[in-house]
Design a protein around this motif. Structure first.
Motif, PDB file in Angstrom:
ATOM      1  N   ALA A   1       0.850  -1.186   0.000  1.00  0.00           N
ATOM      2  CA  ALA A   1       0.000   0.000   0.000  1.00  0.00           C
ATOM      3  C   ALA A   1       0.885   1.233   0.000  1.00  0.00           C
ATOM      4  O   ALA A   1       1.927   1.270   0.666  1.00  0.00           O
ATOM      5  CB  ALA A   1      -0.905   0.013   1.226  1.00  0.00           C
ATOM      6  N   GLN A   2       0.466   2.230  -0.756  1.00  0.00           N
ATOM      7  CA  GLN A   2       1.191   3.494  -0.827  1.00  0.00           C
ATOM      8  C   GLN A   2       0.207   4.608  -0.507  1.00  0.00           C
ATOM      9  O   GLN A   2      -0.814   4.764  -1.181  1.00  0.00           O
ATOM     10  CB  GLN A   2       1.781   3.658  -2.228  1.00  0.00           C
ATOM     11  N   ASP A   3       0.523   5.367   0.530  1.00  0.00           N
ATOM     12  CA  ASP A   3      -0.323   6.477   0.966  1.00  0.00           C
ATOM     13  C   ASP A   3       0.149   7.745   0.266  1.00  0.00           C
ATOM     14  O   ASP A   3       1.273   8.189   0.450  1.00  0.00           O
ATOM     15  CB  ASP A   3      -0.204   6.630   2.484  1.00  0.00           C
ATOM     16  N   LEU A   4      -0.701   8.301  -0.573  1.00  0.00           N
ATOM     17  CA  LEU A   4      -0.369   9.532  -1.290  1.00  0.00           C
ATOM     18  C   LEU A   4      -0.997  10.722  -0.584  1.00  0.00           C
ATOM     19  O   LEU A   4      -1.717  10.581   0.398  1.00  0.00           O
ATOM     20  CB  LEU A   4      -0.866   9.439  -2.738  1.00  0.00           C
ATOM     21  N   LYS A   5      -0.777  11.899  -1.104  1.00  0.00           N
ATOM     22  CA  LYS A   5      -1.375  13.110  -0.541  1.00  0.00           C
ATOM     23  C   LYS A   5      -2.894  13.047  -0.636  1.00  0.00           C
ATOM     24  O   LYS A   5      -3.455  12.335  -1.459  1.00  0.00           O
ATOM     25  CB  LYS A   5      -0.873  14.337  -1.302  1.00  0.00           C
ATOM     26  N   ASN A   6      -3.544  13.820   0.209  1.00  0.00           N
ATOM     27  CA  ASN A   6      -5.008  13.981   0.172  1.00  0.00           C
ATOM     28  C   ASN A   6      -5.758  12.679   0.446  1.00  0.00           C
ATOM     29  O   ASN A   6      -6.820  12.430  -0.134  1.00  0.00           O
ATOM     30  CB  ASN A   6      -5.475  14.574  -1.159  1.00  0.00           C
ATOM     31  N   GLU A   7      -5.187  11.825   1.314  1.00  0.00           N
ATOM     32  CA  GLU A   7      -5.868  10.583   1.704  1.00  0.00           C
ATOM     33  C   GLU A   7      -6.091   9.611   0.543  1.00  0.00           C
ATOM     34  O   GLU A   7      -7.009   8.791   0.581  1.00  0.00           O
ATOM     35  CB  GLU A   7      -7.199  10.872   2.402  1.00  0.00           C
ATOM     36  N   ILE A   8      -5.316   9.709  -0.509  1.00  0.00           N
ATOM     37  CA  ILE A   8      -5.394   8.759  -1.623  1.00  0.00           C
ATOM     38  C   ILE A   8      -4.487   7.578  -1.298  1.00  0.00           C
ATOM     39  O   ILE A   8      -3.332   7.755  -0.905  1.00  0.00           O
ATOM     40  CB  ILE A   8      -4.951   9.408  -2.958  1.00  0.00           C
ATOM     41  N   ILE A   9      -5.008   6.379  -1.465  1.00  0.00           N
ATOM     42  CA  ILE A   9      -4.257   5.152  -1.204  1.00  0.00           C
ATOM     43  C   ILE A   9      -4.162   4.374  -2.507  1.00  0.00           C
ATOM     44  O   ILE A   9      -5.175   4.154  -3.187  1.00  0.00           O
ATOM     45  CB  ILE A   9      -4.970   4.260  -0.158  1.00  0.00           C
ATOM     46  N   GLN A  10      -2.958   3.961  -2.856  1.00  0.00           N
ATOM     47  CA  GLN A  10      -2.763   3.027  -3.980  1.00  0.00           C
ATOM     48  C   GLN A  10      -2.395   1.677  -3.371  1.00  0.00           C
ATOM     49  O   GLN A  10      -1.487   1.601  -2.544  1.00  0.00           O
ATOM     50  CB  GLN A  10      -1.619   3.486  -4.890  1.00  0.00           C
ATOM     51  N   LEU A  11      -3.093   0.649  -3.775  1.00  0.00           N
ATOM     52  CA  LEU A  11      -2.824  -0.700  -3.283  1.00  0.00           C
ATOM     53  C   LEU A  11      -2.433  -1.568  -4.476  1.00  0.00           C
ATOM     54  O   LEU A  11      -3.266  -1.877  -5.321  1.00  0.00           O
ATOM     55  CB  LEU A  11      -4.051  -1.261  -2.566  1.00  0.00           C
ATOM     56  N   PHE A  12      -1.145  -1.885  -4.551  1.00  0.00           N
ATOM     57  CA  PHE A  12      -0.615  -2.719  -5.632  1.00  0.00           C
ATOM     58  C   PHE A  12      -0.710  -4.178  -5.214  1.00  0.00           C
ATOM     59  O   PHE A  12      -0.294  -4.532  -4.108  1.00  0.00           O
ATOM     60  CB  PHE A  12       0.853  -2.368  -5.914  1.00  0.00           C
ATOM     61  N   VAL A  13      -1.232  -5.023  -6.106  1.00  0.00           N
ATOM     62  CA  VAL A  13      -1.376  -6.447  -5.813  1.00  0.00           C
ATOM     63  C   VAL A  13      -0.839  -7.251  -6.994  1.00  0.00           C
ATOM     64  O   VAL A  13      -1.140  -6.940  -8.153  1.00  0.00           O
ATOM     65  CB  VAL A  13      -2.855  -6.825  -5.537  1.00  0.00           C
ATOM     66  N   LYS A  14      -0.058  -8.280  -6.657  1.00  0.00           N
ATOM     67  CA  LYS A  14       0.505  -9.181  -7.668  1.00  0.00           C
ATOM     68  C   LYS A  14       0.082 -10.600  -7.316  1.00  0.00           C
ATOM     69  O   LYS A  14       0.188 -11.018  -6.162  1.00  0.00           O
ATOM     70  CB  LYS A  14       2.030  -9.069  -7.656  1.00  0.00           C
ATOM     71  N   ILE A  15      -0.420 -11.325  -8.307  1.00  0.00           N
ATOM     72  CA  ILE A  15      -0.814 -12.721  -8.116  1.00  0.00           C
ATOM     73  C   ILE A  15      -0.047 -13.578  -9.114  1.00  0.00           C
ATOM     74  O   ILE A  15      -0.047 -13.283 -10.313  1.00  0.00           O
ATOM     75  CB  ILE A  15      -2.334 -12.915  -8.319  1.00  0.00           C
ATOM     76  N   GLU A  16       0.595 -14.626  -8.603  1.00  0.00           N
ATOM     77  CA  GLU A  16       1.272 -15.609  -9.452  1.00  0.00           C
ATOM     78  C   GLU A  16       0.647 -16.967  -9.189  1.00  0.00           C
ATOM     79  O   GLU A  16       0.579 -17.411  -8.042  1.00  0.00           O
ATOM     80  CB  GLU A  16       2.768 -15.656  -9.144  1.00  0.00           C
ATOM     81  N   VAL A  17       0.188 -17.601 -10.237  1.00  0.00           N
ATOM     82  CA  VAL A  17      -0.430 -18.921 -10.133  1.00  0.00           C
ATOM     83  C   VAL A  17       0.405 -19.896 -10.940  1.00  0.00           C
ATOM     84  O   VAL A  17       0.680 -19.663 -12.121  1.00  0.00           O
ATOM     85  CB  VAL A  17      -1.889 -18.893 -10.656  1.00  0.00           C
ATOM     86  N   ASN A  18       0.821 -20.966 -10.294  1.00  0.00           N
ATOM     87  CA  ASN A  18       1.567 -22.042 -10.945  1.00  0.00           C
ATOM     88  C   ASN A  18       2.853 -21.515 -11.604  1.00  0.00           C
ATOM     89  O   ASN A  18       3.193 -21.888 -12.709  1.00  0.00           O
ATOM     90  CB  ASN A  18       0.688 -22.764 -11.976  1.00  0.00           C
TER      91      ASN A  18
END
Length: 152
Positions: free
Chosen positions: A48-65
């Protein structure tokens, strides 16, 4: 029952990278596709990355097999980012914000990637693959974001 809107607002979800590769079975035998899907290793990482003005970026990576011991069928890499903000009219505690980001936000992002994976694989040789339900609490423990409760 009328739904109440959350103070944690999803502004956008963006797919950053998607890769699906198909490997046919090496043996000339009938394959039970649900059993193959069940054998897949699933690795999920997030930040999670907290930016200015209460904006949150949530980066998610999924690897299957994608482990060293790949099974036949699909090998999947999927990465995206959810962009969220908090309702500016409400005062939330740090605990509330934590829960919104890491419980609600992470679930939303995983479900968004699950839908993309299901859609793309529906056109592939083994048919659609749907990411199984994920234990968010275990992900948070594995990442060290929450500590396991001591047993008595």
């Amino acid at each position: 029952m009328l739904a109440k809107k959350s103070p944690f607002i999803l502004k956008n979800f963006l797919l950053l990278k998607q890769s699906i590769e198909f490997s046919p079975p090496t043996e000339n035998i009938a394959v039970n596709i649900p059993d193959v899907f069940e054998s897949y290793s699933i690795d999920i990482d997030f930040v999670a990355q907290d930016l200015k003005n209460e904006i949150i970026q949530l980066f998610v990576k999924i690897e299957v097999n994608l482990s060293e011991q790949k099974q036949s069928g699909y090998s999947i890499f999927s990465e995206g980012v959810g962009i969220f903000e908090f309702d500016k009219d409400l005062q939330l505690t740090d605990n509330d914000k934590f829960n919104f980001i890491y419980i609600s936000g992470l679930s939303i992002c995983i479900n968004s990637l699950r839908a993309i994976i299901t859609n793309v694989t529906s056109y592939a040789p083994f048919g659609k693959y749907s990411l199984p339900s994920i234990d968010i609490n275990e992900l948070l423990k594995a990442k060290g974001i929450i500590k396991p409760k001591p047993t008595k």
